[in-house]
Each structure stands twice: as C-alpha cells, then as structure tokens.
Scaffold this motif. Structure first.
Motif, PDB file in Angstrom:
ATOM      1  N   THR A  99       0.832  -1.211   0.000  1.00 13.01           N
ATOM      2  CA  THR A  99       0.000   0.000   0.000  1.00 13.01           C
ATOM      3  C   THR A  99       0.860   1.252   0.000  1.00 13.01           C
ATOM      4  O   THR A  99       0.589   2.215  -0.732  1.00 13.01           O
ATOM      5  CB  THR A  99      -0.934   0.008   1.227  1.00 13.01           C
ATOM      6  OG1 THR A  99      -1.728  -1.177   1.239  1.00 13.01           O
ATOM      7  CG2 THR A  99      -1.840   1.235   1.206  1.00 13.01           C
ATOM      8  N   GLU A 103       1.156   4.177  -2.936  1.00 13.91           N
ATOM      9  CA  GLU A 103       0.982   5.612  -2.697  1.00 13.91           C
ATOM     10  C   GLU A 103       2.220   6.388  -3.121  1.00 13.91           C
ATOM     11  O   GLU A 103       2.115   7.497  -3.652  1.00 13.91           O
ATOM     12  CB  GLU A 103       0.691   5.852  -1.212  1.00 13.91           C
ATOM     13  CG  GLU A 103      -0.668   5.351  -0.741  1.00 13.91           C
ATOM     14  CD  GLU A 103      -1.813   6.104  -1.405  1.00 13.91           C
ATOM     15  OE1 GLU A 103      -1.899   7.336  -1.234  1.00 13.91           O
ATOM     16  OE2 GLU A 103      -2.622   5.464  -2.099  1.00 13.91           O
ATOM     17  N   ARG A 106       2.375   7.164  -6.853  1.00 15.18           N
ATOM     18  CA  ARG A 106       1.398   8.141  -7.351  1.00 15.18           C
ATOM     19  C   ARG A 106       1.547   9.512  -6.722  1.00 15.18           C
ATOM     20  O   ARG A 106       0.935  10.481  -7.172  1.00 15.18           O
ATOM     21  CB  ARG A 106      -0.021   7.628  -7.083  1.00 15.18           C
ATOM     22  CG  ARG A 106      -0.335   6.287  -7.738  1.00 15.18           C
ATOM     23  CD  ARG A 106      -1.817   5.988  -7.657  1.00 15.18           C
ATOM     24  NE  ARG A 106      -2.294   6.016  -6.288  1.00 15.18           N
ATOM     25  CZ  ARG A 106      -3.541   6.336  -5.925  1.00 15.18           C
ATOM     26  NH1 ARG A 106      -4.417   6.682  -6.845  1.00 15.18           N
ATOM     27  NH2 ARG A 106      -3.893   6.302  -4.655  1.00 15.18           N
ATOM     28  N   SER A 107       2.348   9.613  -5.665  1.00  9.97           N
ATOM     29  CA  SER A 107       2.455  10.856  -4.904  1.00  9.97           C
ATOM     30  C   SER A 107       3.598  11.727  -5.410  1.00  9.97           C
ATOM     31  O   SER A 107       4.687  11.230  -5.735  1.00  9.97           O
ATOM     32  CB  SER A 107       2.668  10.541  -3.418  1.00  9.97           C
ATOM     33  OG  SER A 107       2.688  11.726  -2.646  1.00  9.97           O
ATOM     34  N   PRO A 111       5.337  10.294   0.953  1.00  7.68           N
ATOM     35  CA  PRO A 111       4.203  10.241   1.882  1.00  7.68           C
ATOM     36  C   PRO A 111       4.663  10.208   3.339  1.00  7.68           C
ATOM     37  O   PRO A 111       5.755   9.729   3.652  1.00  7.68           O
ATOM     38  CB  PRO A 111       3.505   8.928   1.507  1.00  7.68           C
ATOM     39  CG  PRO A 111       3.982   8.596   0.136  1.00  7.68           C
ATOM     40  CD  PRO A 111       5.379   9.118   0.070  1.00  7.68           C
ATOM     41  N   SER A 137      -0.546  10.927   1.626  1.00  5.96           N
ATOM     42  CA  SER A 137       0.163  11.202   0.379  1.00  5.96           C
ATOM     43  C   SER A 137      -0.477  12.410  -0.299  1.00  5.96           C
ATOM     44  O   SER A 137      -1.510  12.918   0.133  1.00  5.96           O
ATOM     45  CB  SER A 137       0.095   9.983  -0.542  1.00  5.96           C
ATOM     46  OG  SER A 137      -1.222   9.813  -1.044  1.00  5.96           O
ATOM     47  N   VAL A 139      -1.682  12.256  -3.291  1.00  5.89           N
ATOM     48  CA  VAL A 139      -2.595  11.718  -4.308  1.00  5.89           C
ATOM     49  C   VAL A 139      -3.975  12.357  -4.159  1.00  5.89           C
ATOM     50  O   VAL A 139      -4.489  12.507  -3.047  1.00  5.89           O
ATOM     51  CB  VAL A 139      -2.707  10.187  -4.180  1.00  5.89           C
ATOM     52  CG1 VAL A 139      -3.725   9.634  -5.170  1.00  5.89           C
ATOM     53  CG2 VAL A 139      -1.345   9.544  -4.391  1.00  5.89           C
ATOM     54  N   THR A 143      -4.440  12.426   0.215  1.00 10.66           N
ATOM     55  CA  THR A 143      -5.186  11.234   0.620  1.00 10.66           C
ATOM     56  C   THR A 143      -4.641  10.693   1.930  1.00 10.66           C
ATOM     57  O   THR A 143      -3.442  10.424   2.049  1.00 10.66           O
ATOM     58  CB  THR A 143      -5.102  10.132  -0.455  1.00 10.66           C
ATOM     59  OG1 THR A 143      -5.715  10.606  -1.660  1.00 10.66           O
ATOM     60  CG2 THR A 143      -5.818   8.866   0.004  1.00 10.66           C
ATOM     61  N   THR A 145      -4.815   7.623   4.605  1.00 12.32           N
ATOM     62  CA  THR A 145      -5.205   6.213   4.710  1.00 12.32           C
ATOM     63  C   THR A 145      -4.881   5.688   6.096  1.00 12.32           C
ATOM     64  O   THR A 145      -3.776   5.922   6.598  1.00 12.32           O
ATOM     65  CB  THR A 145      -4.459   5.357   3.663  1.00 12.32           C
ATOM     66  OG1 THR A 145      -4.744   5.854   2.349  1.00 12.32           O
ATOM     67  CG2 THR A 145      -4.876   3.894   3.762  1.00 12.32           C
TER      68      THR A 145
END
Length: 393
Positions: A99, A103, A106-107, A111, A137, A139, A143, A145
């Motif tokens: 996970t 992240e 895409r970040s 993060p 992150s 994203v 985002t 999580t």
C-alpha cells in the motif's frame, strides 16, 4: 516516519467506540477499574508487535523515542509466538508495504508514514489510542489512509451498509491522525482499511474529509457530552457484549427481563407475528444470561460468597500420567496400547504443506461440507436454503 509503543485508553478507547458512542453509561462501567484480558486479545496485541517490527525493518523505520529492536529480538519476547502469528504478521506487513509503495508511486512528494502511532484525543484526558498504520500522500490533492489489523474471526467492516455508517474506531483514528498533521499535509480524501487475514476479509471505505469532520461535530462530540452529565443514560444494544459492565448494567437486565414477560403462554400457541418479534431478541437474551453466569462465577472464584450458591468441581475425567509406563505394561501383557492412526485435519495439513500447495496436492480429495441450517434475518447476505417439502419429493 514515526513509531511508538502501543498504549490504550480505558474510558474512551477507540476500539470500544461502538459502545460508548451509543451508551453514555458504559464510560463509567469501562473506567479502567475492572479491565479484562483474554488469550485472543493478547495474541492480537503480540501479532501487532511482530507486524510493526517487520514493517519497520523493511522500511528502515527509525524510532527516535526508544531503542529499535530487531525482528528476532521481538520474537524472543513474544510468549504466544507461533507459525500462525508469523503468517498473519507477514501478510499484514506485505499488505502495508504494498500500500505504501502504491501511494509513493502516485504521490508527488514522499508520503508521511506512521506505524503503531500513539494519538492523543482532545475530548477527554483519558482519550487516546494507537493507530496501526497511517499514510498521508499527495494523491488526489491529499489522501489519508488508515489501516487496521484484525486478528479475530468475527468479520469487521470499514463501512456497515445496514446502518449506513463507517467504522467508528477507524474514523476516530483517521480524525486525530488528520488533526495531528493537517498543518503540514493537506487532506481531501480519507480511506479506511480493514485487514483481517484469518477469514480473508479485507475491505475499505473512501470518503471526503468533510464527511469525517461531520462525524466529529454531529456524532463524536455530542456523544462525549452525553457521557459527562451527572447521571449518564444507558442504551442497551448489540454493543453491550463489548462492555466490561455488561453483567451488572441494570438497564440491560431490565430490557432482557422484559423479553421473558412477553411469553405468557406456551410457545406453540404464539402467533407467527409474536414469534418473529421475539427471534431478534433471543440471541441477546442468551448472551445476557451467559454474561451474568460468568460474572457470578468469577466473583465466587475471587472469594465472594453467594448466599444460595456454592463452588463445586464438575465431573472429572481420568488421565494417563505416564505414557511410557502404560505402553510397557500393555505390551508386556500382549495388549496393543496405541489408538488407530487418523489423518490430520485440513488446518493442520495446510500448516505442514503450505496454502499454495494444498489445492495442487490434495485439492481433489477435499469437498466443502454444507453447514447446519440456521434461521437468520432477511438482511443476511447468505443465499436462502430451498427446503423441499415431503410431498414434493
């Protein structure tokens, strides 16, 4: 990246938020004066420790507040360590790391990652909890999580479609994780994730940050205020089973005893409507009765004397204390002392063979047996059983 030891609050534990958000009185009964422990909970705690160590080692996570222990050192301190614990912890660590890597790719920035992070909560001095894993992150403009490892066999969901509410424990963790870092990391989207490998139950729920903040203003803070009045009310429900005062709560007793008053004639003469009205209440009634019996037994074992009851030994059983001596005595008398050999169960064979090889090696000889038939509400997701009438055969 940060990591801190696991510490749990007592009165306002996020893990028991499903209880105290609904029942104000539970905060008095769960004040920490009568804490319960059980092997399942201790197994879960130790599994979290091992999982955190595996993640920290893989990510080269540094804890500036305490001495960093190797995975081997952590394992030596776990008195419940087993192959099952290792398998759960390995799976959890892999899931978290995958996970995080997803992240990262895409970040736009590195993060923020926290493992076993202590979160203080501002609505009470006794409010706080430990977040298993948190990630923020860039994203989708930010985002957040949170991932929570569950080691029990009762299914846990990030969102309950029946109530239309997200998991309050994860929601509280997400809220205070957000508050702790909001000035440094903007957040637009929140993702709650349950990882429950023992029953292959991994699920998540996404929402805008505004929904989480409405939960704080409309649900969390009003619920806390209701617990701080002079005489907080009791509201019994399914969540009572997680309350340490479940056996002594007068409101729960009153509610369950009312059920018995509804049955004033033989069950066979009750109407269908009366029976259907009783069915949803019976599981809780049985649970309440068992809770009272367990509470009474524990008090008696701790020295309390009940006026009309006493402690006795249940029926005993004989046990061989020296197997070698028994084998020798039987063989000298010409008697076979051994029982019949038996094929190990599927769970045991899976441990020996490994999950990946089970189907290829013995899959052809395994069938799924149909479970016994039980009566459940229409909302249950399982397919309905088609009962064939005798006349239709």
């Amino acid at each position: 990246m940060s990591r801190s030891p696991t510490i749990h609050s007592r009165k306002y534990s996020p893990s028991k938020s499903g209880t105290w958000l609904n029942c104000p009185l539970s905060t008095l009964l769960n004040d920490g004066s009568s804490q319960e422990t059980n092997p399942q909970a201790e197994f879960g705690t130790q599994c979290h420790e091992l999982g955190a160590a595996l993640i920290s080692q893989s990510l080269n996570l540094i804890d500036y507040d305490s001495e960093v222990k190797s995975v081997d050192e952590v394992i030596k301190e776990l008195d419940m360590y087993s192959e099952e614990m290792q398998e759960i912890a390995d799976g959890y660590a892999d899931f978290v790391i995958q996970t995080i890597e997803f992240e990262r790719k895409r970040s736009a920035i590195e993060p923020l990652i926290v493992i076993e992070q202590r979160l203080e909560m501002d609505f009470d001095d006794d409010a706080g909890g430990t977040l298993d894993c948190g990630i923020i992150s860039s994203v989708d403009s930010g985002t957040l999580t949170v991932i929570d490892l569950k080691t029990g066999r009762g299914p846990v969901y990030a969102f309950d479609p029946e109530t239309g509410k997200f998991n309050s424990q994860l929601g509280i963790y997400a809220l205070y994780f957000y508050k702790a870092y909001k000035d440094l990391y903007p957040v637009k989207k929140v993702r709650l994730v349950i990882y429950q490998p023992v029953i292959n139950n991994t699920n998540d729920y996404e929402m805008p940050i505004e929904e989480l903040l409405r939960f704080e203003s409309d649900v969390l803070i009003p619920a806390v205020h209701r617990t701080k009045v002079a005489n907080p009310e009791a509201h019994p429900g399914k969540y009572c089973r997680y309350c340490t005062g479940r056996a002594i709560c007068p409101k729960r007793a009153e509610k369950n005893l009312e059920i018995t008053k509804d049955v004033k004639k033989p069950i066979a003469t009750l109407t269908d409507a009366q029976i259907e009205a009783l069915l949803p209440k019976l599981d809780e009634l049985v649970q309440f009765a068992n809770d009272v019996k367990e509470f009474a037994l524990k008090r008696a074992l701790n020295g309390h004397k009940w006026s009309s009851f006493k402690l006795v030994h249940s029926k005993g059983s004989r046990k061989i204390t020296n197997e070698e001596a028994v084998v020798k005595a039987c063989e000298e008398a010409g008697i076979d002392p051994y029982g019949a050999r038996k094929v190990a169960g599927i769970t045991e064979l899976t441990k020996r063979i490994g999950k990946d090889k089970v189907n290829s090696l013995i899959g052809d000889y395994i069938t799924m047996q149909v479970g016994s038939i039980v009566l459940v509400p229409k909302t249950d997701p399982r397919d309905e059983v088609n009962i064939i009438e005798e006349g239709d055969k």
